[in-house]
Write a protein that holds these residues in place. Sequence first.
Motif, PDB file in Angstrom:
ATOM      1  N   GLN A 250       0.593  -1.316   0.122  1.00 12.76           N
ATOM      2  CA  GLN A 250      -0.172   0.049   0.019  1.00 12.76           C
ATOM      3  C   GLN A 250       0.969   1.262  -0.061  1.00 12.76           C
ATOM      4  OE1 GLN A 250      -2.685  -1.607   3.437  1.00 12.76           O
ATOM      5  NE2 GLN A 250      -3.786  -0.253   2.498  1.00 12.76           N
ATOM      6  N   LEU A 251       2.089   1.349   0.348  1.00 11.52           N
ATOM      7  CA  LEU A 251       2.970   2.352   0.404  1.00 11.52           C
ATOM      8  C   LEU A 251       3.930   2.430  -0.827  1.00 11.52           C
ATOM      9  CD1 LEU A 251       3.732   4.574   2.185  1.00 11.52           C
ATOM     10  CD2 LEU A 251       5.566   3.227   3.249  1.00 11.52           C
ATOM     11  N   VAL A 252       3.695   1.493  -1.811  1.00 13.94           N
ATOM     12  CA  VAL A 252       4.586   1.308  -3.126  1.00 13.94           C
ATOM     13  C   VAL A 252       3.843   2.111  -4.119  1.00 13.94           C
ATOM     14  CG1 VAL A 252       5.463  -0.089  -4.804  1.00 13.94           C
ATOM     15  CG2 VAL A 252       5.408  -0.834  -2.541  1.00 13.94           C
ATOM     16  N   ARG A 253       4.650   2.991  -4.705  1.00  9.53           N
ATOM     17  CA  ARG A 253       3.980   3.705  -5.839  1.00  9.53           C
ATOM     18  C   ARG A 253       4.071   2.733  -7.146  1.00  9.53           C
ATOM     19  NH1 ARG A 253       3.882   9.219  -5.911  1.00  9.53           N
ATOM     20  NH2 ARG A 253       4.671   9.336  -7.911  1.00  9.53           N
ATOM     21  N   THR A 254       3.070   2.070  -7.280  1.00 11.71           N
ATOM     22  CA  THR A 254       3.224   1.151  -8.513  1.00 11.71           C
ATOM     23  C   THR A 254       2.850   1.496  -9.679  1.00 11.71           C
ATOM     24  OG1 THR A 254       0.427   0.831  -8.109  1.00 11.71           O
ATOM     25  CG2 THR A 254       2.068  -0.647  -6.652  1.00 11.71           C
ATOM     26  N   LYS A 255       2.797   2.712 -10.054  1.00 10.41           N
ATOM     27  CA  LYS A 255       2.768   3.327 -11.159  1.00 10.41           C
ATOM     28  C   LYS A 255       3.961   3.946 -11.831  1.00 10.41           C
ATOM     29  CE  LYS A 255      -2.239   4.294 -11.185  1.00 10.41           C
ATOM     30  NZ  LYS A 255      -3.299   5.455 -10.783  1.00 10.41           N
ATOM     31  N   GLU A 256       5.150   3.848 -10.753  1.00 11.32           N
ATOM     32  CA  GLU A 256       6.441   4.282 -11.369  1.00 11.32           C
ATOM     33  C   GLU A 256       7.067   3.203 -12.398  1.00 11.32           C
ATOM     34  OE1 GLU A 256       8.788   6.585 -10.441  1.00 11.32           O
ATOM     35  OE2 GLU A 256       7.425   7.719  -9.213  1.00 11.32           O
ATOM     36  N   LYS A 257       7.631   3.889 -13.417  1.00  9.01           N
ATOM     37  CA  LYS A 257       8.384   2.766 -14.087  1.00  9.01           C
ATOM     38  C   LYS A 257       9.142   2.028 -13.657  1.00  9.01           C
ATOM     39  CE  LYS A 257      11.068   3.466 -18.357  1.00  9.01           C
ATOM     40  NZ  LYS A 257      11.357   2.065 -18.626  1.00  9.01           N
ATOM     41  N   LEU A 258      10.078   2.049 -12.635  1.00  9.94           N
ATOM     42  CA  LEU A 258      10.772   1.041 -12.036  1.00  9.94           C
ATOM     43  C   LEU A 258      10.078   0.276 -11.510  1.00  9.94           C
ATOM     44  CD1 LEU A 258      13.751   0.308 -10.651  1.00  9.94           C
ATOM     45  CD2 LEU A 258      12.998   1.879  -8.780  1.00  9.94           C
ATOM     46  N   TRP A 259       9.238   0.544 -10.894  1.00  9.80           N
ATOM     47  CA  TRP A 259       8.086  -0.884 -10.379  1.00  9.80           C
ATOM     48  C   TRP A 259       7.558  -1.663 -11.664  1.00  9.80           C
ATOM     49  CZ3 TRP A 259       7.268  -3.137  -6.032  1.00  9.80           C
ATOM     50  CH2 TRP A 259       6.054  -4.066  -5.955  1.00  9.80           C
ATOM     51  N   LYS A 260       6.995  -0.974 -12.544  1.00  5.83           N
ATOM     52  CA  LYS A 260       6.482  -1.609 -13.758  1.00  5.83           C
ATOM     53  C   LYS A 260       7.543  -2.602 -14.158  1.00  5.83           C
ATOM     54  CE  LYS A 260       2.784   1.679 -14.564  1.00  5.83           C
ATOM     55  NZ  LYS A 260       2.340   2.382 -15.749  1.00  5.83           N
ATOM     56  N   ASP A 261       8.721  -1.967 -14.584  1.00  5.12           N
ATOM     57  CA  ASP A 261       9.778  -2.596 -15.068  1.00  5.12           C
ATOM     58  C   ASP A 261      10.512  -3.842 -14.406  1.00  5.12           C
ATOM     59  OD1 ASP A 261       9.272  -0.995 -17.152  1.00  5.12           O
ATOM     60  OD2 ASP A 261      11.140   0.331 -16.922  1.00  5.12           O
ATOM     61  N   GLU A 262      10.550  -3.620 -13.024  1.00  9.50           N
ATOM     62  CA  GLU A 262      11.508  -4.617 -12.129  1.00  9.50           C
ATOM     63  C   GLU A 262      10.599  -5.442 -11.198  1.00  9.50           C
ATOM     64  OE1 GLU A 262      14.855  -4.744 -12.234  1.00  9.50           O
ATOM     65  OE2 GLU A 262      14.943  -3.182 -13.873  1.00  9.50           O
ATOM     66  N   TYR A 263       9.560  -5.096 -10.626  1.00  7.75           N
ATOM     67  CA  TYR A 263       9.233  -5.653  -9.606  1.00  7.75           C
ATOM     68  C   TYR A 263       7.406  -5.924  -9.859  1.00  7.75           C
ATOM     69  CZ  TYR A 263      13.115  -3.578  -7.320  1.00  7.75           C
ATOM     70  OH  TYR A 263      14.388  -3.239  -7.210  1.00  7.75           O
ATOM     71  N   LYS A 264       6.955  -5.465 -10.855  1.00 11.17           N
ATOM     72  CA  LYS A 264       5.325  -5.618 -10.811  1.00 11.17           C
ATOM     73  C   LYS A 264       4.883  -7.175 -10.877  1.00 11.17           C
ATOM     74  CE  LYS A 264       1.383  -4.283 -13.662  1.00 11.17           C
ATOM     75  NZ  LYS A 264       0.941  -3.784 -14.974  1.00 11.17           N
ATOM     76  N   ASN A 265       5.523  -7.977 -11.689  1.00 11.82           N
ATOM     77  CA  ASN A 265       5.056  -9.281 -11.634  1.00 11.82           C
ATOM     78  C   ASN A 265       5.818 -10.371 -10.860  1.00 11.82           C
ATOM     79  OD1 ASN A 265       3.128  -8.646 -13.991  1.00 11.82           O
ATOM     80  ND2 ASN A 265       4.910  -8.490 -15.272  1.00 11.82           N
TER      81      ASN A 265
END
Length: 113
Positions: free
Chosen positions: A55-70
Amino acid sequence: MITVYHNARCKKSREGLELVKNSGKEYKVREYLKDPLSETELEEILEKLSFAPIQLVRTKEKLWKDEYKNKDLSDKELVSVMQSNPKLIERPIVATKDKAVVGRPESKIEELL
């Protein structure tokens, strides 16, 4: 004492800090991109927020999408990811001794003050 976990480059963070300044209450600013939070500090903030780490993660950040999302990350791993990549932390966070809020919308900060 109020602590504002602040990113000076973020408009919402600047607006949240301004609210705290205008409250007249004693506060300090922690620019967490320049002075990163430890995993223990993040865990304490999460407890004050009553948030799960995601809930504290900015899930729309490119870094999140590229590295951690899945990836299927545990709560401990999420805290570690935020500690090593502080730009992934939602902002601003305004905390008192016992409670904290993410200042989106700003009314959450007003309620805390």
